[in-house]
Design an enzyme around this catalytic site. Structure first.
Site, PDB file in Angstrom:
ATOM      1  N   SER A 139       0.843  -1.198   0.000  1.00  0.00           N
ATOM      2  CA  SER A 139       0.000   0.000   0.000  1.00  0.00           C
ATOM      3  C   SER A 139       0.874   1.242   0.000  1.00  0.00           C
ATOM      4  O   SER A 139       1.998   1.221   0.526  1.00  0.00           O
ATOM      5  CB  SER A 139      -0.884   0.015   1.259  1.00  0.00           C
ATOM      6  OG  SER A 139      -1.588   1.235   1.369  1.00  0.00           O
ATOM      7  N   TYR A 152      -1.893  -0.378  10.661  1.00  0.00           N
ATOM      8  CA  TYR A 152      -2.058  -0.840   9.269  1.00  0.00           C
ATOM      9  C   TYR A 152      -0.866  -0.355   8.452  1.00  0.00           C
ATOM     10  O   TYR A 152      -0.254  -1.125   7.711  1.00  0.00           O
ATOM     11  CB  TYR A 152      -3.372  -0.314   8.676  1.00  0.00           C
ATOM     12  CG  TYR A 152      -3.473  -0.561   7.194  1.00  0.00           C
ATOM     13  CD1 TYR A 152      -3.825  -1.816   6.705  1.00  0.00           C
ATOM     14  CD2 TYR A 152      -3.194   0.452   6.268  1.00  0.00           C
ATOM     15  CE1 TYR A 152      -3.895  -2.052   5.333  1.00  0.00           C
ATOM     16  CE2 TYR A 152      -3.262   0.220   4.912  1.00  0.00           C
ATOM     17  CZ  TYR A 152      -3.621  -1.038   4.449  1.00  0.00           C
ATOM     18  OH  TYR A 152      -3.680  -1.273   3.093  1.00  0.00           O
ATOM     19  N   LYS A 156       2.106  -2.691   6.497  1.00  0.00           N
ATOM     20  CA  LYS A 156       2.470  -2.627   5.080  1.00  0.00           C
ATOM     21  C   LYS A 156       3.938  -2.219   4.905  1.00  0.00           C
ATOM     22  O   LYS A 156       4.594  -2.657   3.951  1.00  0.00           O
ATOM     23  CB  LYS A 156       1.543  -1.654   4.345  1.00  0.00           C
ATOM     24  CG  LYS A 156       0.102  -2.158   4.233  1.00  0.00           C
ATOM     25  CD  LYS A 156       0.006  -3.494   3.526  1.00  0.00           C
ATOM     26  CE  LYS A 156      -1.424  -3.905   3.234  1.00  0.00           C
ATOM     27  NZ  LYS A 156      -1.521  -5.186   2.509  1.00  0.00           N
TER      28      LYS A 156
END
Length: 249
Positions: A139, A152, A156
């Site tokens: 991402s 999160y 990533k």
């Protein structure tokens, strides 16, 4: 002859969203695709629609990875490509409000799944002396993190670093590792990234940071993955490819 003719690919989280787009593109380019997803009904429906194989599996379990690898070998006699697309996030919120279950979710689905896929499948490539290709769907959050999704973003970033590390480690064995870093797209998780309903109005702040002026689409990610999986990219490894309309510039 398609760009992926005769190659065998596992695509996780392929019942919908980016994963389904990747599975569709790979099948169109001649690959034999195993759609791997936790949702049995959605996986079977996608596999029927795209004329692919199906494997219902939890990517956070070693035994499920072992089973899916064996399925590929039993059905096709080989494996060439693994796309680690399955991912998870929690609703956008202040970092101090994140709960243990939120942290565990992103670390298990986004990071442990890649640890397990490489732990199970790299030995197959080494044993058979076969070239292999791993593609992780990371991402832009790993590169240009936004507030409210700290863990999160961190998961990533771990994906990107692990990808580069394994690219260096296994390059001499002709096993390639790359990641694709999409900007926010319209998927089943978009409302979680936004922290509010996924409407055009609520998406506007995100989209305003993308120079090309739109969210990513499954086809954008699928096209990038197809290139990285193809023989055209056989000298490309350790790359975190931004597919983001200029977001990370």
């Amino acid at each position: 002859m398609g760009r992926l003719s005769d190659k065998v690919a596992i695509v996780t989280g392929a019942a919908s969203g980016f994963g389904k787009g990747i599975a569709r593109k790979f099948a169109e380019e001649g690959a034999k695709v195993i759609i791997c997803d936790l949702s049995a009904d959605a996986a079977k429906a996608a596999a029927e629609e795209l004329s692919c194989d199906v494997a219902v599996a939890n990517v956070t379990l070693r035994e499920d990875w072992e089973r899916v690898l064996q399925q590929a070998l039993d059905k096709h006699g080989r494996l060439d490509i693994i796309v680690n697309n399955a991912g998870a996030t929690y609703v956008n919120k202040p970092t101090v409000d994140v709960e243990d279950k939120d942290f565990d979710l992103v670390m298990n689905v986004n990071v442990k799944s890649i640890y397990l896929s490489s732990s199970v499948i790299v030995p197959y490539f080494l044993r058979e002396k076969r070239p292999g290709c791993f593609i992780q769907i990371s991402s832009t959050a790993a590169l240009r993190p936004r507030p409210g999704l700290t863990w999160y973003n961190a998961s990533k970033a771990a994906v990107n670093t692990a990808t580069k590390t394994m690219a260096v480690e296994y390059g001499p064995n002709n096993i390639r590792f790359n990641s694709v870093c999409p900007v926010v797209g319209i998927t089943g998780m978009t409302h979680l990234f936004l922290g509010k309903p996924d409407t055009e109005e609520n998406r506007a702040a995100f989209v305003s940071t993308i120079p090309i002026g739109r969210p990513s689409q499954p086809a954008d990610i699928a096209n990038a993955c197809c290139y990285l999986a193809s023989d055209e990219a056989n000298f490309i490894t350790g790359v975190n490819l931004e597919v983001d309309g200029g977001r990370c510039v």
